[in-house]
Design a protein around this motif. Structure first.
Motif, short mmCIF file in Angstrom:
data_model
loop_
_atom_site.label_atom_id
_atom_site.label_comp_id
_atom_site.label_asym_id
_atom_site.label_seq_id
_atom_site.Cartn_x
_atom_site.Cartn_y
_atom_site.Cartn_z
N GLU A 42 -14.08 0.14 -12.98
CA GLU A 42 -13.50 0.01 -11.64
C GLU A 42 -14.26 -1.04 -10.81
O GLU A 42 -13.64 -1.86 -10.13
N ARG A 43 -15.58 -1.04 -10.88
CA ARG A 43 -16.37 -2.02 -10.13
C ARG A 43 -16.12 -3.43 -10.65
O ARG A 43 -16.04 -4.39 -9.87
N VAL A 44 -16.00 -3.56 -11.97
CA VAL A 44 -15.70 -4.87 -12.55
C VAL A 44 -14.33 -5.35 -12.07
O VAL A 44 -14.17 -6.50 -11.65
N HIS A 69 -9.62 1.55 -21.53
CA HIS A 69 -10.73 2.28 -20.95
C HIS A 69 -10.34 2.98 -19.66
O HIS A 69 -9.39 2.59 -18.99
N ASP A 70 -11.13 3.98 -19.30
CA ASP A 70 -10.98 4.68 -18.04
C ASP A 70 -11.76 3.93 -16.96
O ASP A 70 -12.81 3.35 -17.25
N LEU A 71 -11.27 3.95 -15.74
CA LEU A 71 -11.94 3.23 -14.66
C LEU A 71 -13.37 3.70 -14.41
O LEU A 71 -14.22 2.92 -13.97
N ASP A 72 -13.65 4.95 -14.69
CA ASP A 72 -15.00 5.49 -14.47
C ASP A 72 -15.95 5.20 -15.63
O ASP A 72 -17.15 5.49 -15.53
N GLU A 73 -15.43 4.63 -16.70
CA GLU A 73 -16.26 4.33 -17.86
C GLU A 73 -17.26 3.22 -17.52
O GLU A 73 -16.93 2.24 -16.84
N VAL A 74 -18.48 3.40 -17.99
CA VAL A 74 -19.55 2.42 -17.76
C VAL A 74 -19.53 1.41 -18.91
O VAL A 74 -19.36 1.78 -20.07
N GLY A 75 -19.72 0.15 -18.57
CA GLY A 75 -19.74 -0.90 -19.58
C GLY A 75 -20.90 -0.76 -20.54
O GLY A 75 -21.87 -0.04 -20.29
N ARG A 76 -20.81 -1.48 -21.63
CA ARG A 76 -21.87 -1.47 -22.65
C ARG A 76 -23.01 -2.38 -22.21
O ARG A 76 -22.77 -3.43 -21.63
N PRO A 106 0.80 -1.22 0.00
CA PRO A 106 0.00 0.00 0.00
C PRO A 106 0.84 1.28 0.00
O PRO A 106 0.37 2.33 -0.44
N THR A 107 2.08 1.23 0.50
CA THR A 107 2.92 2.42 0.55
C THR A 107 3.73 2.62 -0.73
O THR A 107 4.38 3.65 -0.89
N GLU A 108 3.68 1.65 -1.63
CA GLU A 108 4.42 1.76 -2.89
C GLU A 108 3.72 2.77 -3.80
O GLU A 108 2.51 2.72 -4.00
N HIS A 109 4.51 3.70 -4.36
CA HIS A 109 3.93 4.71 -5.24
C HIS A 109 3.51 4.06 -6.56
O HIS A 109 4.27 3.33 -7.18
N VAL A 110 2.28 4.33 -6.95
CA VAL A 110 1.74 3.87 -8.22
C VAL A 110 1.08 5.08 -8.86
O VAL A 110 0.34 5.81 -8.19
N SER A 111 1.31 5.27 -10.15
CA SER A 111 0.88 6.51 -10.80
C SER A 111 -0.63 6.60 -11.06
O SER A 111 -1.17 7.69 -11.13
N THR A 112 -1.31 5.45 -11.21
CA THR A 112 -2.75 5.50 -11.49
C THR A 112 -3.49 4.42 -10.71
O THR A 112 -2.91 3.41 -10.31
N ARG A 113 -4.78 4.64 -10.53
CA ARG A 113 -5.63 3.62 -9.90
C ARG A 113 -5.66 2.36 -10.76
O ARG A 113 -5.71 1.25 -10.23
#
Length: 170
Positions: free
Chosen positions: A139-141, A118-125, A8-15
């Motif tokens: 993100e939920r998936v 895709h972006d994490l906030d994108e909704v599926g089809r 959890p303390t490791e730096h990661v640039s994106t979710r």
């Protein structure tokens, strides 16, 4: 070589990278345990429900396809529940564990490509996958799939331990 635990303390640039690292960690655990088994052990059930390690890996392959390809991207797939017959996971007898693992790795590559497109906030089809409900965000998936891997890795740890195989965070 093992994939290190994503501290959890490791730096990661994106979710997205956070989720993909956890997914890679759990996948690595599944792969190392099943690869260390003999063909006979991978085909053997050690639990009352009757599943085998290779059936679990095939289930994970289909599960990823259902959530990311059929579900999130809405792409039709042949037999999305082909890993089950009458509610039980199955692998045809003539399919070896190495083949099951290879198909699982190919699906992992497909999944990673879907996630990176895709972006994490994108909704599926909208698709049959959602049973008439509104599609989930990527993100939920991803969160669902990561928890499914964590749960199944724990189950596989018990099975591997009973068979004298690889377990734990090694």
């Amino acid at each position: 070589m093992s994939v290190p635990f994503p501290e959890p303390t490791e730096h990661v640039s994106t979710r997205t990278e956070v989720y993909l690292r956890y997914l890679a960690y759990f996948r690595d655990g599944v792969g190392r345990r099943v690869e260390a088994m003999t063909e006979d052990e991978a085909r053997r059930s050690r639990v009352p429900s009757g599943w085998t390690p290779r059936e679990l890996v095939r289930h994970l392959t289909f599960m990823e396809r259902r959530w990311f390809v059929w579900g999130f991207e809405g792409t039709p797939v042949d037999d999305p529940h082909g890993d089950e017959v009458d509610g039980r996971w199955v692998v045809p007898d003539e399919v070896g564990t190495a083949d099951v693992l290879a198909a699982w790795r190919r699906q992992a590559e497909v999944t990673e490509a879907v996630v990176r497109r895709h972006d994490l906030d994108e909704v599926g089809r909208p698709s049959e996958r959602w049973d008439g409900e509104p599609p989930a965000t990527l993100e939920r998936v991803l969160l669902h799939v990561v928890q499914e891997y964590a749960r199944h890795l724990g189950q596989l740890d018990v099975v591997a331990e009973l068979g004298g195989g690889v377990t734990g965070e090694v």
